[in-house]
Structures are given as structure tokens and as C-alpha cells.
Design a protein around this motif. Structure first.
Motif, PDB file in Angstrom:
ATOM      1  N   PRO A 114       0.801  -1.219   0.000  1.00 37.56           N
ATOM      2  CA  PRO A 114       0.000   0.000   0.000  1.00 37.56           C
ATOM      3  C   PRO A 114       0.837   1.273   0.000  1.00 37.56           C
ATOM      4  O   PRO A 114       0.500   2.243   0.658  1.00 37.56           O
ATOM      5  CB  PRO A 114      -0.783  -0.135   1.302  1.00 37.56           C
ATOM      6  CG  PRO A 114       0.213  -0.778   2.245  1.00 37.56           C
ATOM      7  CD  PRO A 114       0.985  -1.745   1.379  1.00 37.56           C
ATOM      8  N   GLY A 115       1.921   1.222  -0.735  1.00 35.02           N
ATOM      9  CA  GLY A 115       2.789   2.387  -0.817  1.00 35.02           C
ATOM     10  C   GLY A 115       2.355   3.338  -1.912  1.00 35.02           C
ATOM     11  O   GLY A 115       1.261   3.236  -2.485  1.00 35.02           O
ATOM     12  N   SER A 116       3.248   4.266  -2.224  1.00 32.17           N
ATOM     13  CA  SER A 116       2.996   5.299  -3.223  1.00 32.17           C
ATOM     14  C   SER A 116       4.304   6.040  -3.423  1.00 32.17           C
ATOM     15  O   SER A 116       5.349   5.660  -2.861  1.00 32.17           O
ATOM     16  CB  SER A 116       1.905   6.267  -2.738  1.00 32.17           C
ATOM     17  OG  SER A 116       2.382   7.018  -1.619  1.00 32.17           O
ATOM     18  N   ILE A 117       4.252   7.123  -4.176  1.00 29.12           N
ATOM     19  CA  ILE A 117       5.445   7.958  -4.326  1.00 29.12           C
ATOM     20  C   ILE A 117       5.930   8.500  -2.988  1.00 29.12           C
ATOM     21  O   ILE A 117       7.092   8.874  -2.849  1.00 29.12           O
ATOM     22  CB  ILE A 117       5.185   9.117  -5.305  1.00 29.12           C
ATOM     23  CG1 ILE A 117       3.980   9.948  -4.863  1.00 29.12           C
ATOM     24  CG2 ILE A 117       5.012   8.599  -6.727  1.00 29.12           C
ATOM     25  CD1 ILE A 117       3.781  11.229  -5.654  1.00 29.12           C
ATOM     26  N   ALA A 118       5.059   8.518  -1.970  1.00 33.46           N
ATOM     27  CA  ALA A 118       5.458   8.992  -0.635  1.00 33.46           C
ATOM     28  C   ALA A 118       6.574   8.141  -0.056  1.00 33.46           C
ATOM     29  O   ALA A 118       7.326   8.602   0.806  1.00 33.46           O
ATOM     30  CB  ALA A 118       4.256   9.001   0.308  1.00 33.46           C
ATOM     31  N   GLU A 119       6.712   6.896  -0.505  1.00 33.23           N
ATOM     32  CA  GLU A 119       7.784   6.022  -0.004  1.00 33.23           C
ATOM     33  C   GLU A 119       9.164   6.606  -0.285  1.00 33.23           C
ATOM     34  O   GLU A 119      10.110   6.348   0.466  1.00 33.23           O
ATOM     35  CB  GLU A 119       7.699   4.644  -0.665  1.00 33.23           C
ATOM     36  CG  GLU A 119       6.565   3.766  -0.200  1.00 33.23           C
ATOM     37  CD  GLU A 119       6.664   2.383  -0.803  1.00 33.23           C
ATOM     38  OE1 GLU A 119       7.706   1.715  -0.588  1.00 33.23           O
ATOM     39  OE2 GLU A 119       5.718   1.957  -1.492  1.00 33.23           O
ATOM     40  N   PHE A 120       9.307   7.355  -1.374  1.00 33.56           N
ATOM     41  CA  PHE A 120      10.629   7.782  -1.814  1.00 33.56           C
ATOM     42  C   PHE A 120      10.896   9.269  -1.610  1.00 33.56           C
ATOM     43  O   PHE A 120      11.970   9.756  -1.968  1.00 33.56           O
ATOM     44  CB  PHE A 120      10.802   7.436  -3.299  1.00 33.56           C
ATOM     45  CG  PHE A 120      10.729   5.960  -3.581  1.00 33.56           C
ATOM     46  CD1 PHE A 120      11.627   5.076  -3.013  1.00 33.56           C
ATOM     47  CD2 PHE A 120       9.734   5.450  -4.410  1.00 33.56           C
ATOM     48  CE1 PHE A 120      11.556   3.715  -3.276  1.00 33.56           C
ATOM     49  CE2 PHE A 120       9.652   4.096  -4.681  1.00 33.56           C
ATOM     50  CZ  PHE A 120      10.567   3.213  -4.113  1.00 33.56           C
ATOM     51  N   ILE A 121       9.947   9.980  -1.039  1.00 32.46           N
ATOM     52  CA  ILE A 121      10.051  11.427  -0.972  1.00 32.46           C
ATOM     53  C   ILE A 121      11.272  11.892  -0.175  1.00 32.46           C
ATOM     54  O   ILE A 121      11.842  12.950  -0.437  1.00 32.46           O
ATOM     55  CB  ILE A 121       8.746  12.029  -0.378  1.00 32.46           C
ATOM     56  CG1 ILE A 121       8.615  13.513  -0.740  1.00 32.46           C
ATOM     57  CG2 ILE A 121       8.665  11.817   1.110  1.00 32.46           C
ATOM     58  CD1 ILE A 121       8.267  13.756  -2.166  1.00 32.46           C
ATOM     59  N   VAL A 296      -1.453   7.608   3.118  1.00 33.95           N
ATOM     60  CA  VAL A 296      -2.888   7.314   3.261  1.00 33.95           C
ATOM     61  C   VAL A 296      -3.727   8.460   2.692  1.00 33.95           C
ATOM     62  O   VAL A 296      -4.733   8.225   2.005  1.00 33.95           O
ATOM     63  CB  VAL A 296      -3.237   7.059   4.736  1.00 33.95           C
ATOM     64  CG1 VAL A 296      -4.739   6.830   4.900  1.00 33.95           C
ATOM     65  CG2 VAL A 296      -2.468   5.842   5.269  1.00 33.95           C
ATOM     66  N   THR A 297      -3.334   9.691   2.967  1.00 29.65           N
ATOM     67  CA  THR A 297      -4.104  10.845   2.485  1.00 29.65           C
ATOM     68  C   THR A 297      -4.058  10.934   0.971  1.00 29.65           C
ATOM     69  O   THR A 297      -5.045  11.334   0.336  1.00 29.65           O
ATOM     70  CB  THR A 297      -3.579  12.143   3.115  1.00 29.65           C
ATOM     71  OG1 THR A 297      -3.493  11.992   4.539  1.00 29.65           O
ATOM     72  CG2 THR A 297      -4.513  13.312   2.811  1.00 29.65           C
TER      73      THR A 297
END
Length: 390
Positions: A114-121, A296-297
Motif C-alpha cells: 500500500p505504498g505510493s510515491i510517498a515512499e521515496f520522498i 494514506v491521504t
């Protein structure tokens, strides 16, 4: 460096104030169940025996509603550089951070669920512009998977990992990167494996925290540690993978809850951040609460709970058993991850492993859990990959 194609367009993220107000109102009006019946006296893994504990969730919901700042995350995305392009009829969103270094190597980083680009920010800048002049530098591209974040939601079937990998090649070529390296974990590791196996003319090599040998690999000759890895992975898929079965078979059904209820979405994702991280109880032992809520947001504001879940419908158990990766490969197996592949099994698929690591700490989300080690390991792994190309 070649100029990007004309159909690559700058993108700015800005959620309407009304959407943020609606989120806070829904959080305030949430209907919660009673507490779990498994309630140890002290924090620990047993506290999560029936899922996310009520008292833990209540605290996170309160913080999300009263203190969390989405606008700060939006500002970081905009500073980093956001873009969109259309590939095979689908809009693809991506971050693109060019390195100031003339010797930088193009690199695509692919997240999972359940990741996203937020994982790499928090790691992109270090990869693009390292303080150490002797460290390798990268032109970093971080796409949002189809159906995730600000990428479009597919309206037909077919967007599995094979098609996504082909789209990533097209994306990188449009940016002027005809040859590039690739990294990923979870679904991103699957995509990265396909990139290395199907597109060796474009892919210099790969680094991945996901490795999967061909089916029915023998346990003969495995070390005690490798046998334990195999047993733990088997246990996970047979006893703790109901979420994957649900999303692979009925993503639309769970999708209604994920798109309609922010608390439901939060619990569904928090459960995985907790279980899959290298922690004793709370995922926030190693990960920033704000970064998890950024993730999540992003799902909430883009209404992507259902569309993201469909990657399981499209690709669950779909990695071609005959696929072989002949480009140089660096593989890292973190101890707290849910799948850890013994090296003899990995070598059956990844034919040129130039670096193998099994660190002492870290789980499924290493860029969030151990970011400094993650960057160091990624740099060293890709340095070995690039050296093998010389």
C-alpha cells in the motif's frame, strides 16, 4: 541530454479546501467498532492479533484530523518536480528530479501497495545530489503506478506488471533516457524484475528488495537461515494474506469501503505498515507518522483505494515462471520483510547477481524505516550494477 518529448507536462498537486474539510468531518463522525478481544497488558505483536488495535487507531485518527498537514506534503512534491504524460491512453504521473552531476545515471524507482510515491520522498534528493562527490548520482524518476495517486485509473483490464514495465520504458525514453537503471520493492520489485528480463536493451541493471525464484524450487542445499526464510514466506501466504486474496478476487467490493471511509482506508493500510515493518508494535517506531499519513491521504484524496487494489486482480501470481533476468542485478533481503527469497532460488531467475545483501534491520518499507541505510545500499548496489556494464 536529450529534451523530453512535448507531451510531458508539468503538474501541480492541490487538493480543494472542501476535500480537506470533508476528510476532517468524516474523521470526526467516524463510527468505530468495539475494542478487539485480544488485548495483552503490554504493547507488542500480540496486540495486533485481530488487526489494528482500537486505541492505536483512535490516536492516529485524532492526529490526522487535528494536526496533520497535507499542504506541507503537496509543497514538497511541487518543489521536487511533478509531471504527467499519456502512455497507451492512460495518464501517468511521476516525479522527476534531475541531478546536477554530468555523470548521473537515469534511475526509475517503482513503489508497491500500500505504498505510493510517498515512499521515496525522503531519499530522492540524496540520490540525485549526494554530498559525497565520489558517490554515484542519479536522474531520479518516480512514477505513480496506474490507478495509484495522480496517475489515471484504468477503465479496462490489462494493466498488469508486464504492461506497466513496457510503459516505464516508454516514459524513460520520452524523458531522454534510452538506457537506465531500475529499483523497486513489492509490486515495484515485480515491475523491476520484468524490466530487467524483458527490456535488456534499455535496462542497465536492477536493484530490488523483491526476488522470486521459479516455482517449485528445491529446499535441498539451503542454509538454516534460508530454510527459515522459506518457511516464513510460506506461512505468510497461507495464513496472513487474506488482503491479497480479497484484492485479487473482489477489489471492487473492498473498494467501496476504501473510497468511502477514511478510517476504513487508514486501518486497511496501517495494518500492513505495522505487520510488514521491522518493529515490535507500532510502525511509528521506525517510520514517521506524517509520512505514513502522506501515503494514506494521497489514497484518500485521489479516491484510489479501489483502483490501486486492482493491481492484485491484474497481476497476482502472474510473474512468468520462465522469465529470466540476465542484466546485472543487486538484491537486498531485509529481515522484517514478508517475502525473503533464498539466494539459490533467486539465482535461478536472476542470472547475474553482482551484489547480495541481507542487512540486520529493516522491513518491507526500507526507504521509510531505514532511509540512510537504504540510500547507501541502493547506491552501492547500483554502483556494482554499473561496474558490471563497463
Amino acid at each position: 541530454m536529450p529534451r523530453p518529448a512535448d507531451d510531458v507536462r508539468a503538474f501541480a498537486a492541490h487538493a480543494p479546501d472542501a476535500d480537506l474539510d470533508d476528510l476532517r468531518a468524516r474523521l470526526a463522525a467516524a463510527r468505530l467498532p468495539e475494542a478487539e478481544t485480544v488485548r495483552p497488558s503490554a504493547p507488542g505483536p500480540g496486540r495486533w492479533g485481530q488487526g489494528v488495535p482500537l486505541d492505536f487507531l483512535v490516536d492516529v485518527v485524532h492526529y490526522w484530523r487535528t494536526e496533520y498537514d497535507w499542504r506541507a506534503f503537496e509543497a514538497r512534491l511541487d518543489r521536487m518536480g511533478q509531471f504527467r504524460t499519456t502512455i497507451d491512453g492512460l495518464g501517468i504521473h511521476f516525479l522527476h528530479r534531475r541531478s546536477p552531476r554530468a555523470d548521473a545515471t537515469p534511475l526509475v524507482l517503482t513503489h508497491g501497495w500500500p505504498g505510493s510515491i510517498a515512499e521515496f520522498i525522503d531519499v530522492v534528493d540524496d540520490l540525485a545530489d549526494p554530498e559525497d562527490a565520489d558517490a554515484p548520482a542519479f536522474h531520479v524518476v518516480v512514477p505513480s503506478l496506474p490507478g495509484f495517486g495522480y496517475s489515471d485509473k484504468p477503465v479496462t483490464t490489462g494493466w498488469g506488471t508486464e504492461k506497466i514495465a513496457a510503459a516505464w520504458v516508454e516514459l524513460m525514453v520520452r524523458l531522454g533516457y534510452s538506457r537506465f537503471a531500475a529499483h523497486g520493492g513489492d509490486w515495484g520489485g515485480n515491475v523491476t524484475t520484468v524490466l530487467g528480463g524483458r527490456f535488456p536493451e534499455h535496462v542497465l541493471g536492477i536493484h530490488t528488495t523483491f526476488a522470486q525464484g521459479p516455482p517449485a524450487s528445491s529446499t535441498d542445499g539451503l542454509t538454516a537461515v534460508e530454510r527459515r526464510w522459506a518457511e516464513e514466506t510460506h506461512d505468510f501466504w497461507h495464513h496472513r494474506a487474506a488482503y491479497a486474496k480479497q484484492q485479487a478476487t473482489r477489489p471492487q467490493t473492498i473498494g467501496y469501503s476504501l473510497v468511502d471511509s477514511p478510517v476504513g482506508l487508514l486501518a486497511w493500510i496501517l495494518d500492513k505498515f505495522a505487520e510488514w515493518s521491522d518493529t515490535e508494535d507500532s510502525p511509528f517506531e521506525t517510520m514517521s507518522r506524517d509520512r505514513v499519513l502522506d501515503d494514506v491521504t494521497l489514497y484518500w484524496l485521489t479516491r484510489s483505494g479501489a483502483s490501486a487494489a486492482r493491481i492484485y486482480y491484474e497481476s497476482h501470481n502472474s510473474l512468468d515462471p520462465e522469465l529470466r533476468v540476465d542484466v546485472p542485478s543487486a538484491i537486498t533481503m531485509y529481515p522484517g520483510d514478508i517475502e525473503k527469497c533464498p539466494r539459490p532460488w533467486a539465482q535461478e531467475r536472476y542470472r547475474q547477481i553482482v551484489r547480495w545483501r541481507a542487512p540486520e534491520t529493516g522491513g518491507h518499507f526500507p526507504s521509510l524505516e531505514v532511509p540512510q541505510y537504504f540510500v547507501k545500499d541502493l547506491r552501492e548496489g547500483l554502483a556494482a550494477v554499473l561496474a558490471a556494464n563497463r
